[in-house]
Design a protein around this motif. Structure first.
Motif, mmCIF file in Angstrom:
data_model
loop_
_atom_site.group_PDB
_atom_site.id
_atom_site.type_symbol
_atom_site.label_atom_id
_atom_site.label_comp_id
_atom_site.label_asym_id
_atom_site.label_seq_id
_atom_site.Cartn_x
_atom_site.Cartn_y
_atom_site.Cartn_z
ATOM 1 N N LYS A 1 18.203 55.815 36.465
ATOM 2 C CA LYS A 1 17.305 54.730 36.874
ATOM 3 C C LYS A 1 16.912 53.798 35.728
ATOM 4 N N GLN A 2 17.179 54.212 34.497
ATOM 5 C CA GLN A 2 16.816 53.367 33.358
ATOM 6 C C GLN A 2 17.873 52.289 33.067
ATOM 7 N N PHE A 3 18.970 52.312 33.822
ATOM 8 C CA PHE A 3 19.980 51.270 33.619
ATOM 9 C C PHE A 3 19.350 49.912 33.951
ATOM 10 N N PRO A 4 19.566 48.874 33.117
ATOM 11 C CA PRO A 4 18.820 47.605 33.273
ATOM 12 C C PRO A 4 19.055 46.857 34.574
ATOM 13 N N LEU A 5 20.207 47.031 35.229
ATOM 14 C CA LEU A 5 20.467 46.350 36.500
ATOM 15 C C LEU A 5 20.249 47.311 37.659
ATOM 16 N N ASP A 6 19.686 46.795 38.766
ATOM 17 C CA ASP A 6 19.558 47.654 39.942
ATOM 18 C C ASP A 6 20.888 47.690 40.698
ATOM 19 N N THR A 7 20.915 48.400 41.816
ATOM 20 C CA THR A 7 22.168 48.618 42.545
ATOM 21 C C THR A 7 22.800 47.306 42.997
ATOM 22 N N ASN A 8 22.034 46.458 43.622
ATOM 23 C CA ASN A 8 22.582 45.194 44.130
ATOM 24 C C ASN A 8 23.066 44.290 42.994
ATOM 25 N N TYR B 1 27.009 43.088 42.386
ATOM 26 C CA TYR B 1 27.381 41.673 42.237
ATOM 27 C C TYR B 1 28.096 41.420 40.910
ATOM 28 N N ALA B 2 27.558 41.993 39.832
ATOM 29 C CA ALA B 2 28.135 41.751 38.512
ATOM 30 C C ALA B 2 29.561 42.282 38.415
ATOM 31 N N VAL B 3 29.801 43.481 38.961
ATOM 32 C CA VAL B 3 31.138 44.080 38.901
ATOM 33 C C VAL B 3 32.084 43.370 39.866
ATOM 34 N N GLY B 4 31.612 43.106 41.092
ATOM 35 C CA GLY B 4 32.461 42.448 42.087
ATOM 36 C C GLY B 4 32.880 41.052 41.667
ATOM 37 N N SER B 5 31.945 40.268 41.118
ATOM 38 C CA SER B 5 32.276 38.907 40.698
ATOM 39 C C SER B 5 33.238 38.917 39.519
ATOM 40 N N HIS B 6 33.115 39.917 38.652
ATOM 41 C CA HIS B 6 34.040 40.024 37.515
ATOM 42 C C HIS B 6 35.462 40.301 38.009
ATOM 43 N N ILE B 7 35.588 41.159 39.006
ATOM 44 C CA ILE B 7 36.914 41.457 39.559
ATOM 45 C C ILE B 7 37.506 40.209 40.216
ATOM 46 N N ASN C 1 27.586 53.395 29.296
ATOM 47 C CA ASN C 1 26.632 52.712 30.175
ATOM 48 C C ASN C 1 26.321 51.305 29.669
ATOM 49 N N GLU C 2 27.332 50.488 29.600
ATOM 50 C CA GLU C 2 27.185 49.093 29.204
ATOM 51 C C GLU C 2 27.883 48.223 30.232
ATOM 52 N N LEU C 3 27.238 47.124 30.629
ATOM 53 C CA LEU C 3 27.750 46.297 31.719
ATOM 54 C C LEU C 3 29.178 45.830 31.456
ATOM 55 N N GLU C 4 29.449 45.349 30.270
ATOM 56 C CA GLU C 4 30.790 44.827 29.991
ATOM 57 C C GLU C 4 31.846 45.919 30.112
ATOM 58 N N ALA C 5 31.536 47.105 29.609
ATOM 59 C CA ALA C 5 32.476 48.220 29.704
ATOM 60 C C ALA C 5 32.715 48.608 31.160
ATOM 61 N N ILE C 6 31.660 48.605 31.968
ATOM 62 C CA ILE C 6 31.783 48.940 33.389
ATOM 63 C C ILE C 6 32.636 47.896 34.109
ATOM 64 N N GLN C 7 32.399 46.626 33.833
ATOM 65 C CA GLN C 7 33.169 45.557 34.472
ATOM 66 C C GLN C 7 34.655 45.665 34.144
ATOM 67 N N ASN D 1 37.588 50.759 47.913
ATOM 68 C CA ASN D 1 36.159 50.869 47.647
ATOM 69 C C ASN D 1 35.972 51.265 46.179
ATOM 70 N N VAL D 2 35.523 50.337 45.356
ATOM 71 C CA VAL D 2 35.310 50.610 43.937
ATOM 72 C C VAL D 2 33.923 51.236 43.782
ATOM 73 N N ARG D 3 33.898 52.519 43.496
ATOM 74 C CA ARG D 3 32.634 53.231 43.355
ATOM 75 C C ARG D 3 32.225 53.269 41.892
ATOM 76 N N VAL D 4 30.971 52.932 41.661
ATOM 77 C CA VAL D 4 30.417 52.933 40.308
ATOM 78 C C VAL D 4 29.243 53.919 40.299
ATOM 79 N N GLU D 5 29.414 55.041 39.605
ATOM 80 C CA GLU D 5 28.339 56.032 39.499
ATOM 81 C C GLU D 5 27.759 55.968 38.098
ATOM 82 N N VAL D 6 26.518 55.484 38.017
ATOM 83 C CA VAL D 6 25.838 55.368 36.724
ATOM 84 C C VAL D 6 24.979 56.606 36.525
#
Length: 403
Positions: A115-122, A126-132, A83-89, A149-154
């Motif tokens: 729900k404790q993940f620091p970024l909300d859904t939107n 954005y963070a994952v889509g812009s990285h791609i 559950n780390e943004l860079e790893a998810i991207q 459709n790139v699904r991300v389930e946190v």
């Protein structure tokens, strides 16, 4: 292939309240049994998802097997990361690169169960889509009809990345609705009825009526092969083969010709009911389709049903033949059912069967003969075979041995 997990979605199980745990546990048991040949996998479940850790196993035969397990709405190959943004991207980018993305479109769909993940859904979309986008060429965003459709389930323990859904068999896990006896002929309808009964969570045992020398070994093998096909949807299916010759001969001798079909069905139902009771089952499944043949009119069903108060389930009752044949082709029983080996029902069919039989008449005709003794003898001499999915490779050889 980079994927290390398979993510399974439940479907109808999700509508279950306090009983959901029982349904999910049964589904896991069925999956573990179906995938027993893959020794490295590990299956775990939560309230609304199930996960298969592949541990290096080839995913292709596992996917094929999962598509035949009732209780699964859909499933996807998944990449599990921390559950780390860079790893998810990086995982999302790696998953996208598995596709031929030239000229394709995509979107990111985040499901943030943790729900404790620091970024909300939107923000995560954005963070994952812009990285791609930054790390690919000739790729565009389309949120309405994307190619991928790139699904991300946190989730609390990890994040799962998926890009493609496989359709599951739907329904309920076999075993969650109890056990029923399937009256299995050699025709097209009854195997389809068995398939649909299993889809509603019923474990089935098949009952077949065999009348040598009027029916041949080939007709018996035909039913064995049909039962074998049904093991694709549950690992083990018992087949009870009932010696029915003496009963049918007595019916032909004692009952007026236009009522012989009605009496035959009643005797079959009585025998099946005794086998049901002996095997601790609670219902009987038939391949009846309303109005298809003389024994399947409402009047015939009324006269035949009189011999038992056991629930009789008719999954095909409102279907026409075209619909039934379509399912038979789908489950690969149609060709077997069309083998030209007649069962006891077709051999002894009267020229003009009664379509509106009367209960009082059939009761009067049957009371003049001791059918009870013949019925008990038939039950006592039932041959029971246990068919398993692992023995299905021998089916074709068994057919060839008959010629």
């Amino acid at each position: 292939m980079i994927y290390n997990h398979i993510l399974i979605r439940y479907g109808e199980i999700s509508t279950k309240g306090q009983n959901r745990k029982k349904f999910v546990a049964q589904l896991r048991k069925n999956i573990v049994t179906a995938l027993s040949a893959f020794q490295n996998i590990h299956v775990k479940y939560t309230r609304d998802r199930m996960y298969i850790h592949l541990n290096g196993e080839n995913h292709e035969p596992i996917i094929e097997r999962l598509q035949q397990i009732f209780g699964i709405q859909s499933f996807s190959l998944a990449l599990k990361v921390e559950n780390e943004l860079e790893a998810i991207q990086e995982a999302a980018l790696e998953a996208m690169e598995e596709f031929d993305i030239e000229g394709k479109t995509f979107k990111v769909s985040t499901r943030r169960a943790y729900k404790q993940f620091p970024l909300d859904t939107n923000e995560l979309n954005y963070a994952v889509g812009s990285h791609i986008l930054r790390n690919t060429e000739h790729l565009k965003v389309n949120v309405k009809e994307p190619s991928v459709n790139v699904r991300v389930e946190v989730r609390s323990e990890a994040t799962y990345i998926t890009c493609f859904d496989y359709r599951g068999a739907g329904g309920l896990p076999v075993g969650t609705s109890g056990k029923a006896m399937l009256m299995l002929s050699g025709g097209i309808d009854s195997p389809v009825a068995g398939y649909l009964a299993m889809k509603r969570g019923l474990e089935i045992e098949a009952v077949h009526f065999y009348s040598p020398p009027f029916t041949s070994e080939r007709s018996k093998q035909k039913v064995i092969d049909l039962t074998q096909k049904l093991t694709a949807y549950h690992e083990k299916v018992k087949l009870h083969i009932v010696p029915f010759t003496a009963v049918q001969q007595a019916i032909q001798k004692q009952i007026p010709e236009n009522y012989t079909m009605t009496s035959t069905r009643r005797m079959m139902l009585r025998i099946t009911d005794l086998i049901r009771e002996k095997n601790e089952s609670l219902a009987i499944v038939t391949g009846d389709s309303l109005g298809q043949v003389a024994s399947q009119t409402v009047e015939s069903m009324y006269a035949i049903n009189e011999v038992t108060n056991t629930p009789i389930l008719r999954p095909l009752v409102t279907m026409d033949k075209t619909e039934i044949v379509e399912i038979a082709r789908k489950i690969d029983t149609h060709e077997i059912s069309n083998r030209p080996y007649e069962d006891c029902c077709t051999i002894f069919t009267p020229s003009s069967p009664k379509t509106k039989p009367k209960r009082e008449k059939i009761n009067r005709y049957e009371q003049f003969y001791d059918f009870e003794t013949l019925i008990q003898e038939a039950v006592n001499n039932v041959e029971t075979l246990e068919m398993t999915a692992s023995s299905s490779t021998n089916t074709a050889d068994s057919v060839e041995d008959l010629f």
